[in-house]
Design an enzyme around this catalytic site. Structure first.
Site, short mmCIF file in Angstrom:
data_model
loop_
_atom_site.label_atom_id
_atom_site.label_comp_id
_atom_site.label_asym_id
_atom_site.label_seq_id
_atom_site.Cartn_x
_atom_site.Cartn_y
_atom_site.Cartn_z
NE ARG A 174 -9.32 -6.94 2.51
CZ ARG A 174 -8.23 -6.20 2.65
NH1 ARG A 174 -7.75 -5.54 1.62
NH2 ARG A 174 -7.62 -6.13 3.81
CB THR B 127 -3.45 -7.59 7.96
OG1 THR B 127 -2.20 -8.21 7.61
CG2 THR B 127 -4.57 -8.55 7.62
N GLY B 128 -5.52 -4.97 6.57
CA GLY B 128 -6.51 -3.93 6.78
C GLY B 128 -7.59 -4.24 7.79
CB THR C 92 -0.87 -0.02 1.27
OG1 THR C 92 -1.71 -1.16 1.22
CG2 THR C 92 -1.70 1.24 1.43
#
Lengths: 365, 365
Positions: B261, B286-287, B233
């Site tokens: 997702r 890890t969102g 990201t």
């Protein structure tokens, strides 16, 4: 001399004590908030509540609380036909009785909020599931989320047009995936895999919504955004007899919203939040304001970080913070002690709550 | 006697002052946090900084700060080929120089973070825009968001597969609609209306990502979720010479994520947050953990409600709160005073910052 010094020492300690008690307020919050010091005592009261159980046979069994909403907004009191108002009251009562039955028999808060929201999704009166409003292409795009305060796990779906009960899909996202939020077709494929019922998008449409859509299509979309007509989002929060909190919210969003618009409802922290350490919250209103201000989580943050009571936090956010920005809406919340808050800054908010000894209460204005 | 009393009065006032400084910590936070009292002094330093301007020619002009990331995760130090590492360093430096040029000439923080993220979207090294990872159907589904700390306005897009630069679309959502978040096809139609470039979904694919996808498709999706490989990201936060904060984040999400997702990146409060009263934050990792914990907003809440410094809040969330839950990732942040935080709990986080007198710094491990 020594007497004078002794007096001075007494004065010193008195001042220090006074400062100690009020410092969390004066030092941190810019806003005057004289009662925040008391909250810590209330918080430790949870343990007291359990300790008291043997004295009161019903204390543990009678701990549960259920709060629901059917959306904020709406016309001023008196402008809704009485018959219509009665329909809303009846459906809200029915929703409360569904949740009450679950909580009374020792069911979990997660089970209760899901069942209540699912019932309201199926009811065409509310803007969720059947009876949801349409986007600017005339399609109901649905959002829902659910959060378990005991684990901080959460699930949500957004922009779905074929899942009969979005709240059930949201719960499955939480239970069966490593994800929190699924959108559109991906969410629908997943829901189908889980055996949930898919329907044709026309299932969600009702004559009343189609009439509303046609009328609004003629006017400006801008008009609607400023509009104070009922948003109709539904939600439920609950505390169960095990002391676990849960929150669930479901909506069709805003009538005439842009295709693909996602509001606060499927966003954990904006429209829905639950945490056993603080509270469970479900919001309703013009979602963009709730998203930018992270309202659902902020109720919890104000309680945890500033020591505010549930009522203080909820009232401040709805009546001060959101109102000053022009953000219309409300929220329902229950804290770990069973305190209830249901503030709204619109003309009305369909809402109600139920507690073991108080029965159920339904209010609109 | 009067001398002794005078001494006592001095002692009283010293004690009161000391208490005043530390009370906001001891009274509210359960966690020991000895330095939080200092933050208030730093905060008032902002005014001092402006007052000092006439003495120091560059003080006002030299107020800006830029911080960027290219994702947390990654292999342990030494396991990445040196040439590859060099490529990342060069691109991060280039990104910093793009933002620096804007901020140096008095451009806004919004302009800077958008330009930096747009550059990183176009760079195939990072998991955003061209070079983004694929979902489980082999398609890059992109998310981006941007927030203006001076107005608290925000825009975001999610699940888009044809918008060349999602961050530009996110900014347009903020500027041209009443909404905050648009998804999928609706977002793409809107972007097209705004004159943004649409591309075929294959544009985003690179040989390296296709190879990674093919390899992972053979193994378990479960494997990936636990995996510590770079998430990639990208994000930027900035303070400009006017004192305005902004944050922007863009991503392809997790490789092999379920179709549909949505992670933390397009969620205001989870992956991105900016508020002139506190700080600007962009997250990576890890969102799902960032969503459930509302991490980006929580940095701000800890500063505003508990009086913690930026560093204290950011470190606590990444190294304590997220780590204790098994949530891997990091964040970059800058506060209204120009303080920078870049904590991560993974092996690496591609990151860097630039300040007027310090030049630019790029770090990986």
């Amino acid at each position: 001399m020594s007497i004078l010094n002794f007096q001075l020492i007494i004065i010193i300690f008195t001042m220090l004590l006074t400062l100690g008690v009020f410092s969390q307020d004066t030092a941190i919050s810019g806003i005057r908030h004289p009662e925040s010091g008391i909250q810590d005592q209330v918080s430790t009261g949870a343990v007291t509540g359990i300790a008291e159980a043997p004295q009161d046979q019903g204390a543990r069994i009678g701990r549960w609380v259920l709060v629901i909403h059917g959306g904020a907004g709406g016309p001023p009191q008196g402008s809704m036909p009485e018959e219509k108002e009665q329909q809303y009251r009846e459906k809200l009562s029915e929703a409360l009785s569904i949740g009450t039955a679950i909580l009374e028999r020792g069911g979990s808060s997660m089970e209760a909020v899901e069942a209540v929201v699912l019932f309201m999704e199926d009811c065409p009166l509310f803007n969720a599931g059947k009876g949801a409003v349409y986007n600017d292409e005339g399609v109901a795009e649905l959002d829902a989320s659910i959060m378990d305060g005991s684990t901080l796990m959460a699930g949500a779906v957004t922009g779905v047009t074929r899942i009969k009960n979005p709240i059930a899909a949201a719960h499955q996202v939480m239970l069966k995936t490593k994800h929190v939020l699924l959108m559109g077709e991906g969410a629908e494929l997943f829901a189908k895999e889980q055996g949930l019922e898919l329907v044709d998008p026309s299932y969600f449409q009702t004559p009343a919504r189609t009439e509303q859509f046609d009328r609004m299509k003629k006017s400006q979309r801008e008009q609607e955004m400023k509009d104070d007509r009922p948003k109709g989002t539904v939600g439920a929060v609950a505390l169960d007899n095990m002391g676990n909190l849960a929150a669930a919210t479901s909506t069709g969003g805003l009538m005439m919203k842009m295709k693909g618009r996602i509001g606060d409802t499927p966003i954990i922290g904006a429209g829905t939040y639950a945490n056993n350490a603080t509270c469970a919250v479900s919001c309703t209103g013009t979602g963009e304001y709730f998203m930018r201000n992270v309202i659902a989580y902020d109720v919890s943050a104000l309680m945890e970080y500033r020591g505010w009571s549930l009522e203080e936090a909820a009232n401040y956010l709805i009546h001060d913070k959101l109102k000053s920005q022009g953000g219309g809406g409300g929220l329902i919340a229950v804290d770990k002690e069973g305190n209830v808050a249901m503030p709204f800054n619109t003309n009305a908010m369909f809402r109600g709550y139920a507690k073991p000894k108080e029965g159920s209460v339904v209010e609109i204005y």
